[in-house]
Design a protein around this motif. Structure first.
Motif, PDB file in Angstrom:
ATOM      1  N   ILE A  30       0.793  -1.203   0.108  1.00  0.00           N
ATOM      2  CA  ILE A  30       0.031   0.120  -0.081  1.00  0.00           C
ATOM      3  C   ILE A  30       0.815   1.323   0.143  1.00  0.00           C
ATOM      4  O   ILE A  30       1.952   1.335   0.466  1.00  0.00           O
ATOM      5  N   GLU A  31       0.315   2.385  -0.604  1.00  0.00           N
ATOM      6  CA  GLU A  31       1.114   3.557  -0.611  1.00  0.00           C
ATOM      7  C   GLU A  31       1.360   4.069   0.850  1.00  0.00           C
ATOM      8  O   GLU A  31       0.554   3.850   1.727  1.00  0.00           O
ATOM      9  N   GLY A  32       2.328   4.885   1.009  1.00  0.00           N
ATOM     10  CA  GLY A  32       2.825   5.371   2.180  1.00  0.00           C
ATOM     11  C   GLY A  32       1.830   6.349   2.812  1.00  0.00           C
ATOM     12  O   GLY A  32       1.642   6.131   4.097  1.00  0.00           O
ATOM     13  N   SER A  33       0.822   6.978   2.010  1.00  0.00           N
ATOM     14  CA  SER A  33      -0.035   7.893   2.747  1.00  0.00           C
ATOM     15  C   SER A  33      -1.174   6.925   3.205  1.00  0.00           C
ATOM     16  O   SER A  33      -2.090   7.672   3.976  1.00  0.00           O
ATOM     17  N   MET A  34      -1.114   5.752   3.144  1.00  0.00           N
ATOM     18  CA  MET A  34      -2.526   4.847   3.637  1.00  0.00           C
ATOM     19  C   MET A  34      -1.812   4.230   5.113  1.00  0.00           C
ATOM     20  O   MET A  34      -2.761   3.422   5.723  1.00  0.00           O
ATOM     21  N   ARG A  35      -0.680   4.251   5.388  1.00  0.00           N
ATOM     22  CA  ARG A  35      -0.077   3.482   6.311  1.00  0.00           C
ATOM     23  C   ARG A  35      -0.607   3.725   7.598  1.00  0.00           C
ATOM     24  O   ARG A  35      -0.671   2.871   8.648  1.00  0.00           O
ATOM     25  N   ASP A  36      -0.894   5.062   8.005  1.00  0.00           N
ATOM     26  CA  ASP A  36      -1.189   5.507   9.177  1.00  0.00           C
ATOM     27  C   ASP A  36      -2.616   4.921   9.450  1.00  0.00           C
ATOM     28  O   ASP A  36      -3.188   4.458  10.524  1.00  0.00           O
ATOM     29  N   ILE A  37      -3.710   5.059   8.459  1.00  0.00           N
ATOM     30  CA  ILE A  37      -4.999   4.491   8.288  1.00  0.00           C
ATOM     31  C   ILE A  37      -4.925   3.033   8.700  1.00  0.00           C
ATOM     32  O   ILE A  37      -5.733   2.693   9.278  1.00  0.00           O
ATOM     33  N   TYR A  38      -4.000   2.436   8.120  1.00  0.00           N
ATOM     34  CA  TYR A  38      -3.850   0.865   8.069  1.00  0.00           C
ATOM     35  C   TYR A  38      -3.728   0.657   9.516  1.00  0.00           C
ATOM     36  O   TYR A  38      -4.381  -0.261  10.252  1.00  0.00           O
ATOM     37  N   VAL A  39      -2.803   1.254  10.475  1.00  0.00           N
ATOM     38  CA  VAL A  39      -2.681   1.085  11.808  1.00  0.00           C
ATOM     39  C   VAL A  39      -3.877   1.430  12.569  1.00  0.00           C
ATOM     40  O   VAL A  39      -4.200   0.384  13.465  1.00  0.00           O
ATOM     41  N   MET A  40      -4.310   2.569  12.227  1.00  0.00           N
ATOM     42  CA  MET A  40      -5.723   2.805  12.948  1.00  0.00           C
ATOM     43  C   MET A  40      -6.663   1.838  12.776  1.00  0.00           C
ATOM     44  O   MET A  40      -7.466   1.491  13.682  1.00  0.00           O
ATOM     45  N   ASN A  41      -7.090   1.614  11.592  1.00  0.00           N
ATOM     46  CA  ASN A  41      -7.899   0.338  11.202  1.00  0.00           C
ATOM     47  C   ASN A  41      -7.704  -0.988  12.157  1.00  0.00           C
ATOM     48  O   ASN A  41      -8.711  -1.564  12.545  1.00  0.00           O
TER      49      ASN A  41
END
Length: 199
Positions: free
Chosen positions: A111-122
């Protein structure tokens, strides 16, 4: 532009599918156990799901590609594993359900770097208190230079903790001895983490 995963599966352009579960996860399971109900992210054809289903009841696999999920469902069931065609970054069909553990095998590195914080929060939303994450990351600064191209967004080892440290405690981290033949020692790293208690 985000990758069209469905098109990749339709065209059988899936170099990440090695036809078997992750050797590193197999190695981990010989010494450890995951308890309770679990979720496998980006499960593809379900090889890792079926491996985990040999050890656990209630394993769920998800993938954004309908073609991948149809293929996963075509394999003989190992236990009571089930599959969903859904997007981890959109509305999940089980969002009111909490999992004891999540397995991810280079999903984070696809996944793109911009999605990584969202990934962790999910992850923090779908894991039970003190839920576990077992992850295989593909390293950008691998200690081995003879590495296949791999997923599009590799990560430096030191940057992994930047994303996960606020919410997860690292229980274990190491280079797996076993891996796919095209991924020599040092190109992958396994992290085993536990969700921290809310402060």
């Amino acid at each position: 532009m985000p990758k069209d995963w469905e098109l990749a599966y339709v065209n059988n352009n899936t170099p990440w599918n090695k036809g078997e579960a992750s050797p590193g996860i197999k190695e981990w399971l010989k010494r450890n156990k995951l308890f309770g109900k679990g979720l496998v992210l980006g499960c593809g054809y379900g090889h890792d799901v079926r491996l985990l289903a040999e050890h656990n009841n209630g394993v769920v696999g998800i993938d954004i590609s309908m073609t991948a999920i149809k293929a996963a469902k075509s394999f003989k069931r190992v236990s009571d594993e089930i599959y969903y065609n859904c997007d981890f970054f959109s509305k999940l069909p089980f969002e009111d359900h909490k999992f004891d553990w999540v397995l991810e095998h280079t999903f984070f590195c696809a996944i793109e770097g911009s999605m990584r914080d969202i990934y962790v929060m999910n992850l923090t939303k779908i894991l039970k208190p003190k839920g576990r994450l077992l992850a295989v990351f593909f390293l950008e600064n691998s200690i081995n230079s003879k590495v296949e191209e791999g997923p599009p967004y590799k990560i430096k080892r030191e940057n992994i903790l930047r994303y996960f440290n606020p919410y997860f405690e690292v229980l274990d981290s190491y280079f797996p001895v076993k891996s796919y033949n095209c991924r020599p020692y040092g190109s992958e790293i396994i992290f085993y983490m536990q969700l921290k208690s809310p402060r």
